[in-house]
Design an enzyme around this catalytic site. Structure first.
Site, short mmCIF file in Angstrom:
data_model
loop_
_atom_site.label_atom_id
_atom_site.label_comp_id
_atom_site.label_asym_id
_atom_site.label_seq_id
_atom_site.Cartn_x
_atom_site.Cartn_y
_atom_site.Cartn_z
CG ASP A 172 -2.02 -0.96 1.23
OD1 ASP A 172 -2.29 -1.54 0.17
OD2 ASP A 172 -2.68 -1.13 2.28
NE ARG A 223 -4.57 -1.66 -4.31
CZ ARG A 223 -4.20 -1.99 -3.07
NH1 ARG A 223 -3.75 -1.07 -2.23
NH2 ARG A 223 -4.26 -3.24 -2.68
P1 FDA Z 1 -14.40 9.21 -4.54
O1 FDA Z 1 -13.89 9.61 -3.22
O2 FDA Z 1 -14.56 10.25 -5.59
O3 FDA Z 1 -15.77 8.44 -4.34
C1 FDA Z 1 -16.57 8.02 -5.41
C2 FDA Z 1 -17.83 7.39 -4.85
O4 FDA Z 1 -17.48 6.20 -4.16
C3 FDA Z 1 -18.53 8.24 -3.81
O5 FDA Z 1 -19.42 9.13 -4.40
C4 FDA Z 1 -19.22 7.18 -2.98
O6 FDA Z 1 -20.37 6.71 -3.62
C5 FDA Z 1 -18.24 6.06 -2.97
N1 FDA Z 1 -17.33 6.13 -1.81
C6 FDA Z 1 -16.02 6.51 -1.81
N2 FDA Z 1 -15.49 6.40 -0.58
C7 FDA Z 1 -16.48 5.95 0.21
C8 FDA Z 1 -16.56 5.64 1.60
N3 FDA Z 1 -15.51 5.76 2.42
N4 FDA Z 1 -17.74 5.20 2.08
C9 FDA Z 1 -18.80 5.05 1.29
N5 FDA Z 1 -18.79 5.33 -0.04
C10 FDA Z 1 -17.65 5.78 -0.57
N6 FDA Z 1 -5.32 5.14 -0.71
C11 FDA Z 1 -4.02 5.38 -0.45
O7 FDA Z 1 -3.64 6.53 -0.21
N7 FDA Z 1 -3.12 4.35 -0.47
C12 FDA Z 1 -3.47 3.07 -0.76
O8 FDA Z 1 -2.63 2.17 -0.78
C13 FDA Z 1 -4.86 2.81 -1.04
N8 FDA Z 1 -5.29 1.55 -1.34
C14 FDA Z 1 -6.59 1.38 -1.79
C15 FDA Z 1 -7.00 0.13 -2.24
C16 FDA Z 1 -8.26 -0.02 -2.80
C17 FDA Z 1 -8.67 -1.36 -3.31
C18 FDA Z 1 -9.14 1.09 -2.87
C19 FDA Z 1 -10.50 0.97 -3.51
C20 FDA Z 1 -8.76 2.31 -2.38
C21 FDA Z 1 -7.50 2.46 -1.82
N9 FDA Z 1 -7.10 3.69 -1.30
C22 FDA Z 1 -5.77 3.89 -1.01
C23 FDA Z 1 -8.11 4.73 -0.97
C24 FDA Z 1 -8.28 5.72 -2.10
O9 FDA Z 1 -7.14 6.51 -2.22
C25 FDA Z 1 -9.50 6.63 -1.87
O10 FDA Z 1 -9.33 7.36 -0.70
C26 FDA Z 1 -10.84 5.89 -1.79
O11 FDA Z 1 -10.89 4.83 -2.69
C27 FDA Z 1 -12.03 6.84 -2.11
O12 FDA Z 1 -11.89 7.36 -3.38
P2 FDA Z 1 -12.72 6.86 -4.68
O13 FDA Z 1 -11.71 6.54 -5.73
O14 FDA Z 1 -13.60 5.75 -4.35
O15 FDA Z 1 -13.47 8.12 -5.22
#
Ligand code: FDA
Length: 318
Positions: free
Chosen positions: A130, A181
Site C-alpha cells: 500500500d 494499483r
Molecule cells: P471518490 O472519493 O470520488 O468516491 C466516489 C464514490 O465512491 C462516492 O461518491 C461514494 O459513492 C463512494 N465512496 C467513496 N469512498 C467511500 C466511503 N468511504 N464510504 C462510502 N462510499 C464511498 N489510498 C491510499 O492513499 N493508499 C493506498 O494504498 C490505497 N489503497 C486502496 C486500495 C483499494 C482497493 C481502494 C479501492 C482504495 C484504496 N485507497 C488507497 C483509498 C483511495 O485513495 C480513496 O481514498 C478511496 O478509494 C475513495 O476514493 P474513490 O476513488 O472511491 O473516489
C-alpha cells in the site's frame, strides 16, 4: 474542511481512545472491517469468491512504535499467508510498510518484507505494498525497486492520483513492468505536492488509468485473477463515472478483460462490485481485518461525509 479535520483526528491519540472504546463506533466500523481475526474474515472472503470476486487481505495496523511490534506484524502476515493457502481462497495480501517498521529502520523493514515475500512466493501469493502519506512515497518506491532487483516478482505498488509526481512515477514504474494499483489517495497532503481540487484529481486519475491500460495491453503480462500474478493495471476506485469511462476505453482499444482489474474496498459499493463481476470484469475487494481499525476507519469517514452523519446519528440514538 471536514475531510481535513477527520484526517487530523485519524492520528490523534485522544480521539483513537474515545472512538475505539465506543460500542457504536465498533458497530459502524464493522461495515468496513471484516472482523478482528482472520477466521472471522474468512466468511466474507468466501462470500466474495462465491460471487466471482477475488480479495486482497490486509491485516490492519500502521506506524508501529517499536521493533518488536514490527516483528509481530510480520509474523502475523506469515500466519496470514499460511491461512490463505490452507483456506484455499481466491485472495492475495496488501500491507503497509509502516507496519513492518519503515518509520523505525529501513533495514528492519526490508528484512521483514523479504520474509513475507519469501513465504508468499512459496505459497504462490502476490503481495501489494500500500502507499501511505507523501514522506513515505520515495522510501516505498525504493524498497519496491530493491525487492524487484533481488528477484521478487510477486510484489506490486500503489500510485496515488492526487500527487503531481504520479505521472512521472508511473512512467518509471512501467519501464520496469511494475504491477500498479491506481487509487486517488487517502491522506492529507499540502497543495504544493497534491491537487487540492477533486476535479483535478479525477482528471489525473482517468489519464493515469488509461496509461496503465495501454501499458497492460502492450506488456501482455500473464495474469491470473487469483493469488499471484494480478494484471499490470489495478483500477482501485468506487467512482462509477471513472469505472465506466475505463471500461469504455478498454472496449474501444481492444484491451482484454484479463489485462486489468477493478478494485474496491470491503463494504463500499457492493452493488457495483457485484454488477461488474457479473458483467465479466475482474474485480478484487480489499478486505481488512484486525483490532487496529481506527486510522483505517477514520479515512473511510473522511472520504464520505454521509458516513460521519451515519456514525453520529447512531451515537445519538444510543
Ligand atoms: P471518490 O472519493 O470520488 O468516491 C466516489 C464514490 O465512491 C462516492 O461518491 C461514494 O459513492 C463512494 N465512496 C467513496 N469512498 C467511500 C466511503 N468511504 N464510504 C462510502 N462510499 C464511498 N489510498 C491510499 O492513499 N493508499 C493506498 O494504498 C490505497 N489503497 C486502496 C486500495 C483499494 C482497493 C481502494 C479501492 C482504495 C484504496 N485507497 C488507497 C483509498 C483511495 O485513495 C480513496 O481514498 C478511496 O478509494 C475513495 O476514493 P474513490 O476513488 O472511491 O473516489
Amino acid at each position: 474542511m471536514l475531510r481535513s479535520v477527520l484526517l487530523n483526528l485519524s492520528t490523534a491519540k485522544w480521539s483513537r481512545r474515545f472512538v475505539t472504546e465506543s460500542r457504536v463506533a465498533r458497530r459502524v466500523a464493522s461495515r468496513f472491517v471484516a472482523g478482528e481475526t482472520f477466521p472471522e474474515a474468512i466468511r466474507p472472503i468466501r462470500d466474495l469468491n462465491a460471487r466471482r470476486i477475488a480479495a486482497t487481505v490486509d491485516h490492519l495496523g500502521e506506524s508501529v512504535a517499536t521493533n518488536e511490534d514490527a516483528v509481530r506484524a510480520t509474523e502475523e502476515y506469515l500466519g496470514l499467508l499460511e491461512a490463505i493457502s490452507q483456506a484455499d481462497v481466491w485472495a492475495n495480501v496488501s500491507l503497509k510498510l509502516s507496519q513492518l517498521g519503515q518509520q523505525l529502520s529501513r533495514e528492519l523493514c526490508a528484512l521483514n518484507l523479504k520474509k513475507i515475500l519469501d513465504r508468499a512466493r512459496q505459497q504462490g501469493i502476490f503481495v501489494r505494498m500500500d502507499m501511505e502519506d507523501s514522506p513515505w512515497v520515495d522510501p516505498t518506491l525504493e524498497l519496491y525497486e530493491q525487492m524487484r532487483t533481488l528477484g521478487y516478482d510477486n510484489v506490486g505498488v500503489v500510485i496515488q492520483a492526487y500527487l503531481y509526481r504520479s505521472q512521472q512515477d508511473v512512467e518509471e514504474l512501467l519501464s520496469k513492468l511494475a504491477r500498479i494499483r491506481l487509487c486517488k489517495g487517502a491522506y492529507k497532503e499540502p497543495a504544493e505536492i497534491a491537487f487540492p481540487n477533486k476535479r483535478d484529481v479525477d482528471k489525473n486519475y482517468l489519464a493515469l488509468a488509461r496509461r496503465l491500460l495501454d501499458a497492460s495491453r502492450e506488456a501482455r503480462l500473464p495474469a491470473d485473477l487469483g493469488r499471484c500474478i494480478p494484471p499490470l493495471a489495478a483500477i482501485a476506485t468506487h467512482d462509477e463515472r471513472i469505472i465506466r469511462a475505463v471500461a469504455q476505453y478498454a472496449r474501444e482499444h481492444d484491451i482484454a478483460r484479463d489485462q486489468f482489474e477493478f478494485q474496491m474496498l470491503y463494504g463500499i459499493r457492493r452493488d457495483l462490485q457485484e454488477s461488474l463481476a457479473a458483467e465479466g470484469y475482474a474485480v478484487r475487494v480489499y478486505v481488512p481485518y484486525g483490532t487496529e481499525w481506527y486510522p483505517y476507519f477514520m479515512r473511510r469517514l473522511a472520504e464520505r461525509p454521509a458516513n460521519l452523519w451515519f456514525f453520529i446519528s447512531n451515537f445519538i440514538r444510543r
